[in-house]
Motif scaffolding. Structure first.
Motif, PDB file in Angstrom:
ATOM      1  N   ARG A  64       0.813  -1.213   0.000  1.00 14.68           N
ATOM      2  CA  ARG A  64       0.000   0.000   0.000  1.00 14.68           C
ATOM      3  C   ARG A  64       0.848   1.266   0.000  1.00 14.68           C
ATOM      4  N   LEU A  65       1.970   1.257   0.728  1.00 12.09           N
ATOM      5  CA  LEU A  65       2.771   2.473   0.880  1.00 12.09           C
ATOM      6  C   LEU A  65       3.927   2.576  -0.113  1.00 12.09           C
ATOM      7  N   GLY A  66       4.437   1.443  -0.564  1.00 18.50           N
ATOM      8  CA  GLY A  66       5.573   1.505  -1.476  1.00 18.50           C
ATOM      9  C   GLY A  66       6.838   2.035  -0.826  1.00 18.50           C
ATOM     10  N   VAL A  67       7.019   1.777   0.472  1.00 16.32           N
ATOM     11  CA  VAL A  67       8.224   2.184   1.196  1.00 16.32           C
ATOM     12  C   VAL A  67       8.887   0.933   1.763  1.00 16.32           C
ATOM     13  N   PRO A  68      10.158   1.025   2.185  1.00 16.83           N
ATOM     14  CA  PRO A  68      10.798  -0.150   2.773  1.00 16.83           C
ATOM     15  C   PRO A  68      10.085  -0.597   4.052  1.00 16.83           C
ATOM     16  N   VAL A  69       9.789  -1.877   4.117  1.00 19.39           N
ATOM     17  CA  VAL A  69       9.245  -2.499   5.316  1.00 19.39           C
ATOM     18  C   VAL A  69      10.199  -3.622   5.687  1.00 19.39           C
ATOM     19  N   ILE A  70      10.693  -3.586   6.919  1.00 21.97           N
ATOM     20  CA  ILE A  70      11.709  -4.549   7.355  1.00 21.97           C
ATOM     21  C   ILE A  70      11.158  -5.319   8.540  1.00 21.97           C
ATOM     22  N   VAL A  71      11.216  -6.642   8.477  1.00 22.21           N
ATOM     23  CA  VAL A  71      10.727  -7.478   9.566  1.00 22.21           C
ATOM     24  C   VAL A  71      11.897  -8.129  10.285  1.00 22.21           C
ATOM     25  N   GLY A  72      11.710  -8.349  11.580  1.00 18.32           N
ATOM     26  CA  GLY A  72      12.746  -8.999  12.365  1.00 18.32           C
ATOM     27  C   GLY A  72      12.296  -9.186  13.790  1.00 18.32           C
ATOM     28  N   GLU A  73      12.754 -10.274  14.420  1.00 17.79           N
ATOM     29  CA  GLU A  73      12.435 -10.466  15.826  1.00 17.79           C
ATOM     30  C   GLU A  73      12.960  -9.295  16.651  1.00 17.79           C
ATOM     31  N   SER A  74      14.142  -8.818  16.299  1.00 15.67           N
ATOM     32  CA  SER A  74      14.721  -7.625  16.915  1.00 15.67           C
ATOM     33  C   SER A  74      14.443  -6.430  16.014  1.00 15.67           C
ATOM     34  N   ARG A  75      13.586  -5.537  16.478  1.00 17.35           N
ATOM     35  CA  ARG A  75      13.306  -4.348  15.688  1.00 17.35           C
ATOM     36  C   ARG A  75      14.517  -3.424  15.631  1.00 17.35           C
ATOM     37  N   TYR A  76      15.419  -3.532  16.624  1.00 15.59           N
ATOM     38  CA  TYR A  76      16.666  -2.763  16.573  1.00 15.59           C
ATOM     39  C   TYR A  76      17.510  -3.238  15.387  1.00 15.59           C
ATOM     40  N   ALA A  77      17.675  -4.558  15.253  1.00 10.37           N
ATOM     41  CA  ALA A  77      18.446  -5.098  14.131  1.00 10.37           C
ATOM     42  C   ALA A  77      17.791  -4.730  12.804  1.00 10.37           C
ATOM     43  N   VAL A 117      19.449  -2.329   9.689  1.00 16.10           N
ATOM     44  CA  VAL A 117      19.456  -2.669   8.266  1.00 16.10           C
ATOM     45  C   VAL A 117      18.810  -1.545   7.455  1.00 16.10           C
ATOM     46  N   ALA A 118      17.698  -1.024   7.954  1.00 17.25           N
ATOM     47  CA  ALA A 118      17.003   0.062   7.256  1.00 17.25           C
ATOM     48  C   ALA A 118      17.892   1.288   7.118  1.00 17.25           C
ATOM     49  N   GLU A 119      18.595   1.639   8.194  1.00 16.02           N
ATOM     50  CA  GLU A 119      19.451   2.832   8.151  1.00 16.02           C
ATOM     51  C   GLU A 119      20.634   2.641   7.216  1.00 16.02           C
ATOM     52  N   ARG A 120      21.142   1.440   7.151  1.00 22.17           N
ATOM     53  CA  ARG A 120      22.281   1.177   6.276  1.00 22.17           C
ATOM     54  C   ARG A 120      21.871   1.141   4.799  1.00 22.17           C
ATOM     55  N   GLU A 121      20.688   0.589   4.519  1.00 26.66           N
ATOM     56  CA  GLU A 121      20.310   0.373   3.121  1.00 26.66           C
ATOM     57  C   GLU A 121      19.421   1.471   2.536  1.00 26.66           C
ATOM     58  N   PHE A 122      18.653   2.182   3.393  1.00 34.02           N
ATOM     59  CA  PHE A 122      17.647   3.094   2.843  1.00 34.02           C
ATOM     60  C   PHE A 122      17.778   4.539   3.326  1.00 34.02           C
ATOM     61  N   GLN A 123      18.632   4.804   4.307  1.00 39.44           N
ATOM     62  CA  GLN A 123      18.857   6.164   4.814  1.00 39.44           C
ATOM     63  C   GLN A 123      17.550   6.909   5.111  1.00 39.44           C
ATOM     64  N   PRO A 124      16.704   6.370   5.963  1.00 38.28           N
ATOM     65  CA  PRO A 124      15.440   7.041   6.279  1.00 38.28           C
ATOM     66  C   PRO A 124      15.667   8.238   7.198  1.00 38.28           C
ATOM     67  N   GLN A 125      14.712   9.140   7.218  1.00 39.95           N
ATOM     68  CA  GLN A 125      14.703  10.217   8.211  1.00 39.95           C
ATOM     69  C   GLN A 125      13.960   9.795   9.469  1.00 39.95           C
ATOM     70  N   LEU A 126      13.142   8.754   9.344  1.00 42.78           N
ATOM     71  CA  LEU A 126      12.231   8.376  10.422  1.00 42.78           C
ATOM     72  C   LEU A 126      11.879   6.900  10.288  1.00 42.78           C
ATOM     73  N   HIS A 127      11.720   6.231  11.432  1.00 38.53           N
ATOM     74  CA  HIS A 127      11.211   4.859  11.452  1.00 38.53           C
ATOM     75  C   HIS A 127       9.789   4.863  12.026  1.00 38.53           C
ATOM     76  N   ILE A 128       8.894   4.091  11.421  1.00 38.83           N
ATOM     77  CA  ILE A 128       7.612   3.785  12.053  1.00 38.83           C
ATOM     78  C   ILE A 128       7.715   2.370  12.602  1.00 38.83           C
ATOM     79  N   LEU A 129       7.489   2.222  13.893  1.00 34.71           N
ATOM     80  CA  LEU A 129       7.542   0.924  14.556  1.00 34.71           C
ATOM     81  C   LEU A 129       6.120   0.388  14.668  1.00 34.71           C
ATOM     82  N   ASP A 130       5.814  -0.637  13.900  1.00 39.00           N
ATOM     83  CA  ASP A 130       4.466  -1.199  13.872  1.00 39.00           C
ATOM     84  C   ASP A 130       4.243  -2.123  15.068  1.00 39.00           C
ATOM     85  N   ASP A 131       3.104  -1.934  15.744  1.00 32.80           N
ATOM     86  CA  ASP A 131       2.751  -2.733  16.922  1.00 32.80           C
ATOM     87  C   ASP A 131       3.893  -2.707  17.941  1.00 32.80           C
TER      88      ASP A 131
END
Length: 325
Positions: free
Chosen positions: A100-113, A117-131
């Motif tokens: 729906r959003l067309g943005v990077p979505v990254i899954v992991g047991e550790s949301r820190y990890a 990965v998101a910061e290294r590969e996509f250089q975001p300004q902001l993370h949305i932490l789902d649930d």
């Protein structure tokens, strides 16, 4: 009341106390984190809220990603969601958000990890932490908590559906309420409890809407969501008469036997097709092609004063980080 509720409540209180006192530590990502969560088990609209918030951020030109546990997936580790993938690999809700959003979505047991990965590969300004409200091992800069009318009268697990008590709302920065909450609920006997729980917080209101596809004639309506009766009621309110209403466990992974069961019911009842939710369509994957005609209803949320919502989040996250540097 189930005696296990007391044990669950004590364990939850101890865990939160250990985090509050720093005995259990939380790790911080380089970019700010906005958590979207709730108090209860599902059904509060977190996924459509994340999508709605994401659309608002995209309109402002903010680069962001979504971090998720990927509930229900069969894989392990940190993975970047592929929009042409399947729910078994990434989880149904992360896959829906990515599509729906067309943005990077990254899954992991550790949301820190996942965030690293998101910061290294996509250089975001902001993370949305789902649930993310209960995922306290990751530092968040802004906590959004969605509530339902039932939350304020509910009990902790396993007697009720609450994962945390109402007192946990003190950790929230913003509380999202159904639009008609004050009209119907603050006149109730426990209004003092509700007012106390909401005191000093940003209060946002949202309207949940279900977008029905072109009407089918007497369809079999089925779903695997947290509150199936709400969906069935919305279908009937839209003027659709179901041939049958079938509910599966939330996040159910459909298989061939489920399809055969539904097809047999269509033959027995003379139903005109099938109607389900957008999330269920994601879970069906390639099995969708066997259920014809099949229509999927989309759940969306609309926020009151969306400009103020985004302004508040940016002021306490991206802009706050810039000022502090």
């Amino acid at each position: 009341m189930n005696p296990l509720t007391g044990l669950y409540g004590a364990a939850t209180a101890l865990r939160n106390t250990l985090f509050d006192r720093g005995v259990l530590s939380s790790r911080r990502l380089e970019r700010p984190v906005v958590s979207v969560g709730n108090l209860s088990l599902g059904g509060s609209g977190k996924t459509p809220f994340v999508i709605a918030l994401g659309e608002l951020l995209k309109a402002r030109g903010i680069r962001f990603d979504v971090l998720s546990r990927g509930y229900g997936r069969k894989t392990r580790g940190v993975l970047v969601v592929e929009t042409d993938g399947n729910a078994a690999d990434f989880g149904d809700e992360p896959l829906l958000i990515a599509r729906r959003l067309g943005v990077p979505v990254i899954v992991g047991e550790s949301r820190y990890a996942a965030g690293r990965v998101a910061e290294r590969e996509f250089q975001p300004q902001l993370h949305i932490l789902d649930d993310g409200f209960q995922h306290r091992s990751l530092v968040r800069d802004f906590d959004v908590v969605l509530t339902t009318e039932r939350d304020f009268d509910d009990r902790l697990l396993p007697s009720g559906r609450l994962r945390e008590p109402l007192s946990s709302l003190r950790r929230a920065d913003a509380i999202v309420l159904p639009r008609d909450f004050f009209v119907h609920d603050l006149s109730a006997p426990n209004s003092a409890i509700k007012t106390f729980a909401l005191r000093g917080k940003l209060i946002w209101q949202m309207t949940r809407e279900i977008v029905m596809p072109a009407a089918l004639v007497v369809p079999i309506v089925f779903c695997a969501i947290a509150r199936p009766q709400q969906f069935f009621a919305q279908v009937r309110a839209a003027g659709i008469t179901p041939a049958a209403e079938i509910e599966f466990r939330d996040h159910h992974a459909y298989d061939r036997s489920d399809i055969e069961r539904l097809l047999a019911m269509r033959g027995n009842l003379g139903a005109g097709g099938f109607l389900t939710t957008e999330k269920d369509a994601v879970n069906l994957g390639s099995l969708q092609s066997d259920l014809k005609p099949l229509a999927a209803a989309a759940l969306s949320v609309t926020l009151d004063h969306p400009t103020e919502v985004v302004d508040a989040i940016l002021a306490r996250t991206i802009f706050a980080r810039i000022i502090s540097q």
